[in-house]
Scaffold this motif. Structure first.
Motif, mmCIF file in Angstrom:
data_model
loop_
_atom_site.group_PDB
_atom_site.id
_atom_site.type_symbol
_atom_site.label_atom_id
_atom_site.label_comp_id
_atom_site.label_asym_id
_atom_site.label_seq_id
_atom_site.Cartn_x
_atom_site.Cartn_y
_atom_site.Cartn_z
ATOM 1 N N ALA A 8 0.827 -1.212 0.000
ATOM 2 C CA ALA A 8 0.000 0.000 0.000
ATOM 3 C C ALA A 8 0.861 1.261 0.000
ATOM 4 O O ALA A 8 0.614 2.193 -0.785
ATOM 5 C CB ALA A 8 -0.938 -0.005 1.199
ATOM 6 N N ILE A 9 1.865 1.300 0.852
ATOM 7 C CA ILE A 9 2.742 2.474 0.932
ATOM 8 C C ILE A 9 3.523 2.644 -0.371
ATOM 9 O O ILE A 9 3.610 3.751 -0.916
ATOM 10 C CB ILE A 9 3.700 2.356 2.141
ATOM 11 C CG1 ILE A 9 2.917 2.440 3.451
ATOM 12 C CG2 ILE A 9 4.787 3.433 2.087
ATOM 13 C CD1 ILE A 9 3.726 2.071 4.688
ATOM 14 N N ALA A 10 4.097 1.544 -0.863
ATOM 15 C CA ALA A 10 4.899 1.613 -2.091
ATOM 16 C C ALA A 10 4.049 2.052 -3.278
ATOM 17 O O ALA A 10 4.454 2.928 -4.047
ATOM 18 C CB ALA A 10 5.557 0.264 -2.365
ATOM 19 N N ASN A 11 2.879 1.459 -3.429
ATOM 20 C CA ASN A 11 2.014 1.837 -4.548
ATOM 21 C C ASN A 11 1.610 3.304 -4.456
ATOM 22 O O ASN A 11 1.549 3.995 -5.469
ATOM 23 C CB ASN A 11 0.785 0.940 -4.605
ATOM 24 C CG ASN A 11 1.113 -0.459 -5.084
ATOM 25 O OD1 ASN A 11 2.224 -0.747 -5.496
ATOM 26 N ND2 ASN A 11 0.141 -1.334 -5.015
ATOM 27 N N ASP A 12 1.364 3.768 -3.236
ATOM 28 C CA ASP A 12 0.980 5.165 -3.051
ATOM 29 C C ASP A 12 2.072 6.110 -3.541
ATOM 30 O O ASP A 12 1.797 7.040 -4.296
ATOM 31 C CB ASP A 12 0.663 5.415 -1.576
ATOM 32 C CG ASP A 12 0.160 6.815 -1.339
ATOM 33 O OD1 ASP A 12 -0.889 7.172 -1.921
ATOM 34 O OD2 ASP A 12 0.802 7.566 -0.574
ATOM 35 N N PHE A 13 3.325 5.870 -3.145
ATOM 36 C CA PHE A 13 4.366 6.800 -3.598
ATOM 37 C C PHE A 13 4.730 6.602 -5.061
ATOM 38 O O PHE A 13 5.110 7.551 -5.738
ATOM 39 C CB PHE A 13 5.594 6.849 -2.672
ATOM 40 C CG PHE A 13 6.462 5.635 -2.584
ATOM 41 C CD1 PHE A 13 7.208 5.175 -3.653
ATOM 42 C CD2 PHE A 13 6.595 4.967 -1.369
ATOM 43 C CE1 PHE A 13 8.043 4.073 -3.538
ATOM 44 C CE2 PHE A 13 7.425 3.871 -1.235
ATOM 45 C CZ PHE A 13 8.151 3.421 -2.327
ATOM 46 N N LEU A 14 4.567 5.395 -5.591
ATOM 47 C CA LEU A 14 4.825 5.200 -7.017
ATOM 48 C C LEU A 14 3.795 5.962 -7.862
ATOM 49 O O LEU A 14 4.148 6.585 -8.864
ATOM 50 C CB LEU A 14 4.803 3.711 -7.372
ATOM 51 C CG LEU A 14 5.979 2.891 -6.837
ATOM 52 C CD1 LEU A 14 5.730 1.408 -7.067
ATOM 53 C CD2 LEU A 14 7.295 3.332 -7.469
#
Length: 83
Positions: A8-14
């Protein structure tokens, strides 16, 4: 940290910082082709990963990342090594 939270965090910043189309992100999607990052973008990516997860990925780590799932697993493993 649970893998679902890492994803969730990674997808958000990507999506928000690297302007990746969220519809193109899936576990089996090709990481480098989907992102289309240049060498400066990878430096930014390393900084964002470090600020969000407290771990640093190096060049050797990125060589082993083929899919988004590999990316998430690499972050998860780095976090586990740190504990």
């Amino acid at each position: 940290m649970e893998k679902e939270k890492i994803v969730a965090i990674a997808n958000d910043f990507l999506i928000n910082e690297f302007e990746v189309d969220g519809d193109e992100i899936s576990n089996d999607a090709h990481f480098k082709n989907t992102l289309g990052l240049d060498s400066l973008d990878y430096i930014d990516l390393v900084v964002v990963i470090e600020s969000n997860f407290g771990v640093k990925l190096g060049e050797a780590d990125f060589k082993n990342i083929i899919t988004f799932n590999d990316f998430y697993n690499t972050i998860e493993n780095k976090i586990s090594e740190k504990i």
